[in-house]
Scaffold this active site. Structure first.
Site, short mmCIF file in Angstrom:
data_model
loop_
_atom_site.label_atom_id
_atom_site.label_comp_id
_atom_site.label_asym_id
_atom_site.label_seq_id
_atom_site.Cartn_x
_atom_site.Cartn_y
_atom_site.Cartn_z
N GLN A 78 -0.42 -13.78 28.85
CA GLN A 78 0.82 -14.57 28.87
C GLN A 78 0.57 -16.05 28.60
OE1 GLN A 78 3.11 -13.40 32.41
NE2 GLN A 78 4.04 -11.79 31.19
N MET A 97 32.93 -13.55 11.49
CA MET A 97 32.79 -14.73 10.63
C MET A 97 31.97 -14.40 9.39
SD MET A 97 33.80 -17.73 10.15
CE MET A 97 34.27 -18.82 11.50
#
Lengths: 562, 165
Positions: free
Chosen positions: A113, A473
């Site tokens: 990580q 859109m």
């Protein structure tokens, strides 16, 4: 006092008066979460995705004017947060985001990580820090809150390696910030302000072009006073909706790509454009070389880099809008302003000729009606967040905003998935208001997990989905500019939204008629639960007016045009 | 209203920018990021601490559209660790070059040339010599062109430092 870095983080937030933190724990930030567990000075809200934590802190900040705070872990926790940071950065939202990092000794070894978080956040934050030494930690957090809120606001990111949170150090929270290289200009140049007043006073068709800076600097009521005294008409950008109030006789609506006819014509015909905390965004100006082509430009902005970026103003004024407005108000009485009533009447005539409107239908609900109706029922009692797309434009056009910080939307970055988590932050920060999220069937699924956060923390967000089974859109552009080839915009396959919200502990309504909508909205407000009102609207409705890309503002496609 | 078509010429201009920054680890990437984000190249970059202060001076030479460079300069000013940015107009610029040449070339010629460019022979080994010269960037470029006749093995330039007259 000796304490661990993790405890310092908590103490610093306490000192900053933080009341709520949005976040998500993980390995590298666990020590901080252990201290959060032990403290009682702020609430922690556990979102279900780090992106949502940042948007929630963002919505909290936009609606309250306070600095938002979020905490995430290293690696994926941080990378999930990046869209949130970029969203806040583009709209200049004050926010501090703390991320865990692998221990100093592990940095650079591709640890579990591990990601170069400050490398990633650099271009999408106002400033960022990697705290390598515990002795820097209190100073860095103090600076972060100062930088986030001062000057042109923005998100600040602090990356803290795990060993810094584990180790002990002396804690003393600095009382003052010492940043010799950071001194934002607050006061506008007095001479320039007087010159601007002179130009405004002798103008024939002056126009106030109000941007998000007006909201961020809390100067909307000063602008209202200035407009009222001088009689100068005004237009607002998307980010400034609510600045003047929908019922202000001098307010001629939003300008830009989906702006009102009168507003766009006003910008086209004005002879003195007074830009107050706006930045000549491409969605506002249309074809730039003919935007306000006959106008002298006065540009007030706190950020010197905004001035001269796209437009070269005749009278640039660098300063905090609040302070510049105070100077304008103080000095305006010395000037004889022209009578602008002919100009205002002309704009009113434009408004009468081409008001914002849509064609009603007997068979199906028009999306614009939903906004008008919601506005009638909730009006000033609601704070309205949106996602991004057609519904966002319709909200900006048709909801009657009456005060600043009432409209929460991702303007600069245009982040789908912003609405629900932002509305959650709004609900947390404004318990006396109704937090409404206007969304579409595309956007809502991008952070749908936050329904659960709303349920857990009793945040009654009302989601109104304008469902047209399209990515509306993009579909509109495909219809207009791509010969109606509807590539990947048909969203016919959908979840059962009512069941979905119920499974998250909320209430769902599927609405086909206007009567049903009224009942649903009133019931939703009364339920005090997270709600989802799915309104089946006209599939083929377009957002109108529209200035096609690369066209001038006066070349709008209007209702009835083909 | 003015837009940049009237204001800016479209020709690329060369700019020398000097930046005084806090001497901390992330500064250089903040600065270079402003250039790379706009697809702009840095022609030359020098960094050194300013004596007896916590600041460093960075000198950057870049070429490009004036409008974009103006914007970069403004963004540079906005960076938190940046104390000030100077765009130089009337400056003394200096560039240093080190050149390694095989020993079998005509050393007296090389010595004369180096002197003509305010330089000299710095080092001699059994295989090669190293000459250095410090002069204006233009003259250094010229020196490098001329020295090509002597089959240089390696050429290292320092980048430009500048000071307002």
């Amino acid at each position: 006092m000796k304490m661990t870095g993790a405890k310092m983080v908590v103490e610093c937030l306490k000192n900053e008066g933080v009341e709520v933190v949005f976040g998500y724990p993980g390995g590298a930030i666990m020590h901080v979460y252990d201290e959060i567990y032990k403290q009682n000075s702020f609430q922690h809200i556990l979102n279900r995705h780090e992106q949502a934590s940042i948007h929630a802190a963002d919505g909290f900040a936009r609606s309250t004017g306070k600095v938002g705070t979020a905490i995430v872990t290293s690696g994926p926790g941080f990378t999930n947060a990046v869209t949130g940071l970029a969203t806040a950065y583009m709209d200049s939202i004050p926010m501090v985001v703390i991320s865990g990092q692998v221990p100093n000794q592990i940095i650079g070894t591709d640890g579990f990580q591990e990601i170069d978080a400050v490398g990633i956040s650099r271009p999408c934050t106002k400033h960022n820090y990697l705290v390598q030494d515990i002795k820097d930690l209190p100073r860095v957090i103090k600076e972060a809150y100062h930088i986030a809120a001062s000057g042109r606001p923005g998100p600040v990111h602090i990356d803290i390696p795990k060993d810094v949170t584990v180790n002990e150090g002396d804690f003393e929270y600095p009382k003052e910030v010492y940043l010799p290289t950071y001194k934002p200009t607050v006061k506008g140049n007095k001479k320039q302000i007087k010159k601007a007043l002179e130009v405004i006073a002798s103008a024939k068709r002056p126009l106030l072009y109000i941007g998000g800076g007006a909201i961020l600097s809390d100067s909307c009521y000063d602008i209202r006073e200035f407009a009222k005294y001088t009689g100068i008409p005004a237009v607002e950008t998307l980010m400034a909706r609510g600045a003047l109030g929908h019922d202000n006789p001098l307010m001629f609506g939003m300008l830009g790509m989906h702006g009102e006819y009168a507003a766009n014509m006003a910008a086209h015909e004005t002879d003195v454009l007074v830009c107050l905390g706006a930045r000549f965004d491409d969605r506002v100006t249309g074809r730039l070389d003919v935007f306000a082509s006959n106008a002298k430009v006065i540009h007030v902005d706190i950020d010197p880099a905004s001035i001269d970026k796209l437009v070269r103003p005749d009278f640039p004024i660098v300063g905090d809008l609040k302070s510049v407005l105070a100077d304008l108000l103080e000095n305006m009485k010395e000037y004889e302003f022209n009578d602008y009533s002919d100009w205002v009447n002309k704009l009113s005539a434009y408004q009468t000729k081409e008001p914002l409107r849509y064609v009603e239908s007997e068979d199906i609900i028009k999306p614009q009606w939903v906004l008008e109706r919601t506005g009638k029922i909730l009006g000033r009692n609601a704070i309205v967040s949106t996602d991004v797309g057609q519904h966002q434009m319709w909200t900006a056009q048709f909801y009657p905003f009456s005060h600043p910080r009432q409209f929460i939307t991702s303007g600069g970055l245009g982040t789908m998935g912003f609405g629900l988590p932002a509305a959650l932050g709004v609900a947390r920060g404004n318990k006396d208001k109704v937090s409404v999220n206007i969304t579409g069937d595309g956007s809502i699924l991008m952070n749908i997990q936050e329904l659960l956060t709303c349920t857990e923390y009793g945040l009654p967000v009302i989601n109104i989905i304008l469902n047209n089974n399209y990515l509306g859109m993009v579909r509109q552009w495909q219809t207009l500019f791509y010969e109606n080839r509807l590539s990947e915009t048909d969203l016919s396959v959908q979840p059962d939204f009512t069941k979905l919200v119920e499974s998250f502990g909320g209430k769902g309504y599927k609405v086909h008629t206007k009567e049903d909508f009224d009942i649903a909205l009133k019931d939703a407000v009364a339920s005090k639960k997270v709600c989802m009102i799915e309104v089946m609207v006209d599939r083929d409705e377009n957002v109108i007016p529209m200035v096609p890309n690369g066209h001038a503002l006066n070349e709008m496609t209007l209702l009835g045009d083909k | 209203m003015n837009n940049f078509n009237h204001y800016y010429d479209s020709e690329d201009t060369r700019r020398v920018v000097s930046i005084v920054v806090m001497n901390e680890n992330s500064v250089l990437s903040r600065i270079s990021g402003l250039f790379s984000a706009r697809g702009y190249n840095i022609d030359s970059l020098t960094v050194a601490p300013i004596p007896e202060s916590k600041y460093s001076r960075i000198t950057i030479v870049t070429t490009g559209d004036r409008r974009i460079i103006d914007q970069i300069v403004k963004q540079l000013n906005k960076l938190i660790p940046v104390l000030r940015v100077n765009e130089h107009k009337d400056v003394i610029e200096k560039d240093t070059v080190l050149i390694k040449i095989p020993i079998n070339q005509n050393l007296s010629d090389i010595d004369v040339l180096a002197r003509a460019y305010n330089g000299s022979i710095q080092n001699v080994t059994v295989d090669c010599i190293v000459v250095s010269a410090t002069d204006t960037p233009k003259r250094i470029a010229n020196f490098i062109k001329v020295i090509q006749n002597y089959k240089p093995l390696e050429i290292v330039r320092s980048g430009v430092v500048a000071m307002e007259r």
